[in-house]
Scaffold this motif. Structure first.
Motif, short mmCIF file in Angstrom:
data_model
loop_
_atom_site.label_atom_id
_atom_site.label_comp_id
_atom_site.label_asym_id
_atom_site.label_seq_id
_atom_site.Cartn_x
_atom_site.Cartn_y
_atom_site.Cartn_z
N TYR A 28 26.54 4.43 -22.68
CA TYR A 28 26.11 4.82 -24.02
C TYR A 28 25.70 6.30 -24.05
O TYR A 28 25.97 6.99 -25.03
N TRP B 207 28.01 3.28 -34.49
CA TRP B 207 29.06 2.32 -34.83
C TRP B 207 30.24 2.43 -33.87
O TRP B 207 30.81 1.42 -33.45
N GLN B 208 30.62 3.66 -33.52
CA GLN B 208 31.72 3.86 -32.56
C GLN B 208 31.33 3.37 -31.18
O GLN B 208 32.17 2.81 -30.46
N GLN B 209 30.10 3.56 -30.77
CA GLN B 209 29.65 3.05 -29.48
C GLN B 209 29.73 1.52 -29.44
O GLN B 209 30.07 0.93 -28.42
N PHE B 210 29.42 0.90 -30.58
CA PHE B 210 29.46 -0.56 -30.62
C PHE B 210 30.88 -1.07 -30.44
O PHE B 210 31.11 -2.02 -29.67
N TRP B 211 31.85 -0.46 -31.13
CA TRP B 211 33.22 -0.93 -31.08
C TRP B 211 33.98 -0.46 -29.84
O TRP B 211 34.89 -1.14 -29.38
N ARG B 212 33.63 0.71 -29.30
CA ARG B 212 34.38 1.27 -28.17
C ARG B 212 33.74 0.96 -26.82
O ARG B 212 34.43 1.02 -25.79
N THR C 149 30.48 -1.47 -26.47
CA THR C 149 29.83 -2.78 -26.42
C THR C 149 30.84 -3.92 -26.47
O THR C 149 30.85 -4.80 -25.60
N MET C 150 31.68 -3.94 -27.49
CA MET C 150 32.59 -5.07 -27.69
C MET C 150 33.60 -5.24 -26.55
O MET C 150 33.81 -6.37 -26.09
N PRO C 151 34.26 -4.16 -26.05
CA PRO C 151 35.18 -4.38 -24.92
C PRO C 151 34.50 -4.94 -23.67
O PRO C 151 35.05 -5.80 -22.99
N LYS D 229 33.51 -8.67 -23.92
CA LYS D 229 34.59 -9.63 -24.16
C LYS D 229 34.53 -10.85 -23.26
O LYS D 229 34.69 -11.99 -23.74
N THR E 292 31.85 -13.04 -24.56
CA THR E 292 32.24 -13.56 -25.86
C THR E 292 33.16 -14.76 -25.72
O THR E 292 33.02 -15.77 -26.42
#
Length: 328
Positions: A222, A233-238, A240-242, A245, A248
């Protein structure tokens, strides 16, 4: 005489082997079988109760359920045996019933809506508590586990009272804003009601698992993304989410298996009537002659249960395939 044999003979006579002689540990004469190490027996002893439990309470009932779905059982043959083998005839009879496809559709809506809402709210709370720095964050996070810890019969009864059309607290709250009373537990809207209750029950599970996954993401990533100019928002999608996975996938899989077999909260709130009837509640009603089914039909109930088992197995194999692809 080989080197190992000569060395053993010297040791047996009390003599020390010559300097430079290499002693190979674990060597044994040909034809002599090595005994298992003591830790192997200890491991087997600890695993034996678990294996016996899985076979007795999981494997045997599943196999018996499949067998019952291929035999035509009634009260007499269920107790005394002798049910005739009919193969997949009962599967065709169940699939041809007018109620089958509407129940499948309601089950799909209940499962997909519950999983999606549980995951979204659970992830939002997990991210909030992961980034929260106030002092009461740990205590507040613990309070969100209350729905998970309460007995389901208490939760279902509470939601039944909340959604009561006459004196429920939900309609009382909506009445403040001039909204007419809603018959939450009627046959037409009961599916929405049980989805709301099931989402409330499943949010704590998603919160705990996803919060643990967020803690395993290094903070350096981060910081590096922030230095590169990435917004939150970009940190979350680029970032956190990957990295989230794998967590998830297992969260959604476990949630799917649990949601497919939900009977208790639905039965307590609506007795599985109207749009709230799912494959699980239908199978329960067929097996015990309750709800919309007044006749006990063991074989048809086993067929519906086998269908649920196959659906869970399909998604389990999909999860394994995705995991292998990620590892490769």
């Amino acid at each position: 005489m080989s080197e190992v044999t000569a060395t053993r003979a010297l040791v047996t006579r009390g003599s020390r082997p010559p300097r430079g002689t290499r002693i190979t540990r674990g060597s044994a004469p040909a034809g002599v079988r090595r005994r298992p190490h003591s830790t192997t027996w200890i491991a087997l002893a600890f695993a034996a109760p678990l294996v016996a439990y899985l076979i007795l309470f999981y494997a045997y009932p599943l196999v018996q359920n499949v067998i019952m779905s291929m035999h035509r059982f009634d009260r007499n043959t269920f107790v005394n045996g002798g049910a005739p083998f009919v193969g997949f005839d009962i599967y065709g009879e169940v699939a041809s019933q007018p109620r089958f496809w509407p129940v499948v559709r309601q089950t799909a809506i209940f499962t997909i809506a519950s999983l999606a809402l549980q995951y979204v709210f659970g992830l939002a709370l997990a991210v909030f508590f992961h980034r929260a720095g106030f002092r009461l964050a740990a205590g507040l996070r613990a309070l969100f586990l209350v729905p998970w810890l309460l007995p389901v019969i208490v939760s279902g009864t509470t939601w039944q009272w909340i959604m009561n059309a006459d004196n429920g607290i939900l309609n009382t709250f909506l009445g403040i804003f001039g909204v007419d009373p809603v018959w939450w537990l009627s046959t037409d809207t009961s599916l929405i009601s049980v989805i709301i209750a099931n989402v409330w029950l499943g949010i704590p599970f998603n919160l705990v698992i996803l919060y643990s996954g967020l803690q395993n993401i290094p903070a350096d990533l981060y910081e590096a993304a922030s230095l590169d100019g990435a917004s939150a928002w970009q940190q979350f999608w680029r970032v956190t989410m990957p990295l989230l996975k794998p967590v998830t996938l297992i969260t959604l899989l476990l949630g799917l298996v649990y949601t497919l077999k939900v009977v208790d909260v639905i039965w307590i709130m609506t007795a599985g009537t109207g749009t709230s009837q799912t494959l699980a509640t239908w199978s329960y009603g067929l097996a015990f002659g309750k709800g919309t089914s007044s006749v006990i039909r063991y074989s048809e109930a086993s067929v519906v249960g086998t269908i649920l088992l196959l659906v869970a197995l399909v998604f389990g194999f999909i999860y394994i395939a995705v995991q292998r692809r990620q590892e490769d």
